[in-house]
Scaffold this motif. Sequence first.
Motif, PDB file in Angstrom:
ATOM      1  N   GLY A 196       0.780  -1.198  -0.055  1.00  0.00           N
ATOM      2  CA  GLY A 196      -0.111  -0.130  -0.022  1.00  0.00           C
ATOM      3  C   GLY A 196       0.834   1.267   0.199  1.00  0.00           C
ATOM      4  O   GLY A 196       0.247   2.454  -0.201  1.00  0.00           O
ATOM      5  N   ASN A 197       2.055   1.107   0.333  1.00  0.00           N
ATOM      6  CA  ASN A 197       2.951   2.404   0.209  1.00  0.00           C
ATOM      7  C   ASN A 197       3.678   2.641  -1.138  1.00  0.00           C
ATOM      8  O   ASN A 197       4.179   3.558  -1.319  1.00  0.00           O
ATOM      9  N   ARG A 199       2.968   4.183  -4.082  1.00  0.00           N
ATOM     10  CA  ARG A 199       2.150   4.997  -4.638  1.00  0.00           C
ATOM     11  C   ARG A 199       1.925   5.154  -6.346  1.00  0.00           C
ATOM     12  O   ARG A 199       1.178   5.540  -6.913  1.00  0.00           O
ATOM     13  N   LEU A 224      -5.278  -0.974   2.151  1.00  0.00           N
ATOM     14  CA  LEU A 224      -4.121  -0.012   1.995  1.00  0.00           C
ATOM     15  C   LEU A 224      -3.755   0.060   0.502  1.00  0.00           C
ATOM     16  O   LEU A 224      -3.224   1.185   0.179  1.00  0.00           O
ATOM     17  N   THR A 226      -5.921   1.329  -1.363  1.00  0.00           N
ATOM     18  CA  THR A 226      -6.471   2.535  -2.006  1.00  0.00           C
ATOM     19  C   THR A 226      -5.651   3.742  -1.635  1.00  0.00           C
ATOM     20  O   THR A 226      -5.877   4.452  -2.346  1.00  0.00           O
ATOM     21  N   ASN A 227      -4.144   3.491  -1.209  1.00  0.00           N
ATOM     22  CA  ASN A 227      -3.314   4.573  -1.411  1.00  0.00           C
ATOM     23  C   ASN A 227      -2.694   4.581  -2.762  1.00  0.00           C
ATOM     24  O   ASN A 227      -2.057   5.511  -3.231  1.00  0.00           O
ATOM     25  N   CYS A 228      -2.832   3.366  -3.481  1.00  0.00           N
ATOM     26  CA  CYS A 228      -2.211   3.300  -4.806  1.00  0.00           C
ATOM     27  C   CYS A 228      -3.172   4.032  -5.870  1.00  0.00           C
ATOM     28  O   CYS A 228      -3.933   3.191  -6.529  1.00  0.00           O
ATOM     29  N   ASN A 229      -3.215   5.219  -5.908  1.00  0.00           N
ATOM     30  CA  ASN A 229      -4.132   5.888  -6.675  1.00  0.00           C
ATOM     31  C   ASN A 229      -3.705   6.020  -8.116  1.00  0.00           C
ATOM     32  O   ASN A 229      -4.332   6.715  -9.017  1.00  0.00           O
ATOM     33  N   GLU A 248     -14.148  -1.124   0.694  1.00  0.00           N
ATOM     34  CA  GLU A 248     -13.192  -0.174   0.465  1.00  0.00           C
ATOM     35  C   GLU A 248     -12.637  -0.487  -0.938  1.00  0.00           C
ATOM     36  O   GLU A 248     -12.035   0.585  -1.650  1.00  0.00           O
ATOM     37  N   ASN A 251     -13.084   2.340  -3.548  1.00  0.00           N
ATOM     38  CA  ASN A 251     -12.148   3.612  -3.375  1.00  0.00           C
ATOM     39  C   ASN A 251     -10.933   3.261  -4.403  1.00  0.00           C
ATOM     40  O   ASN A 251     -10.185   4.304  -4.846  1.00  0.00           O
TER      41      ASN A 251
END
Length: 404
Positions: A196-197, A199, A224, A226-229, A248, A251
């Motif tokens: 999830g980190n 990006r 997590l 969802t942080n990968c936009n 989620e 998202n």
Amino acid sequence: MYASCYLVCYGIAQWESRVNGLDLKDKNLVGTISPNIRNLSFLRSLNLAINSFYGRIPSEAGHLIRLQSLNLSYNSLEGEILVNLSHCSNLMYLGLQYNHLVQQIPSELGSLSKLKNLYLANNQLSGKFSPSMRNLFSLQYLWLDLGIALPNLQKLAMAGNKFTGSIPSALSNASNFQEIDIPTNYFTENIPLEFGNLRNLTWLNANRNLFGNYSVDDLSFLRLLTNCNQLQTLDISYNRLGGSLLPEVGNLNTFVYLDISFNKFFKEIPAELGDCLGLEALYVQGNFFEGTIPDLSKLRGVQYLDLSHNNLTGQIPNYMVSFSMLINLNLSINNLEGEVPIQGVFRNATIIEVYGNNGLCGGIQELQLRTRSNKHRNRVVFKLILAIGIPAFSVVVLSLISLC
């Protein structure tokens, strides 16, 4: 060119020249690679890809100390990866994918500090990864696996091997990751939360492994992600993932391709999937989803939608009629009931699959479904009798009362 071919295939030791590049890619060459290749001591680039070389990679290749690019991919080479390739300290490109190489990746390869591209996928490599691989600081493209402490790594591909164990969470240290492609191995435990980190991640393919324990925590990583936009493709099919699909997931509205098929997900398909407006392919077949098909009406661009082999109930939603981009809609092997629409995409039998739903009827003739049942018609007639008969009966009763 012919002299070069003759040297590589048949070993003409007398041929000498300060050749610094040799490209015999896709020349229909057959045979073993001669040990006399060591005579090409000035060689900087050697490309023998897409031929039919077999046998082992000659150890003499490790004497080509000026070599910067070595491509032996798409052949039938056997045995282990040469340990003494580590002597080729100037190597920046090493392509060994699509061969029959076995055993572990030599820890000595970790000394190739200039290596930028390493391709090892689709062999029969096994075992775990040496910590020495973290020394490949220049590595940008790895078609195989790893990441550990490789901050410049952008692509990781390692399909079709026999790697075991868990995926190191330290992969997330490679913050420039764009693609992780690790299908068809034997990786276990959970997909790291640390993904999830990443990006910049656009592609995550982990299908056909042994991820998960059929438990409710198997999808914790999804929260997590969802942080990968920028994530567009997620394929976690054919694993051992369980639990319910988290709301989620809605998202992740950058999704274009989502495949969670053939796991053991249960409960209802979350309606939040309908918020992934860019979805073009959605595969959730082969699970234990139940309840009615949720509102996915906003997925106007969907081309492939597979909800088959679940326990879905209720009717086919009317909004599916307007999915004009559909190439395939598979609703088969569920417990759906009611009439199949005959408008829109349902006019084309080559697009839709609805077999294995005993409660379905109607539809176009090519689907070969039963017509509306007598029981259904009897219910309709009964309702009409009630609608017409009760008012008429009331009129008669009132008339009799007035006569009294």
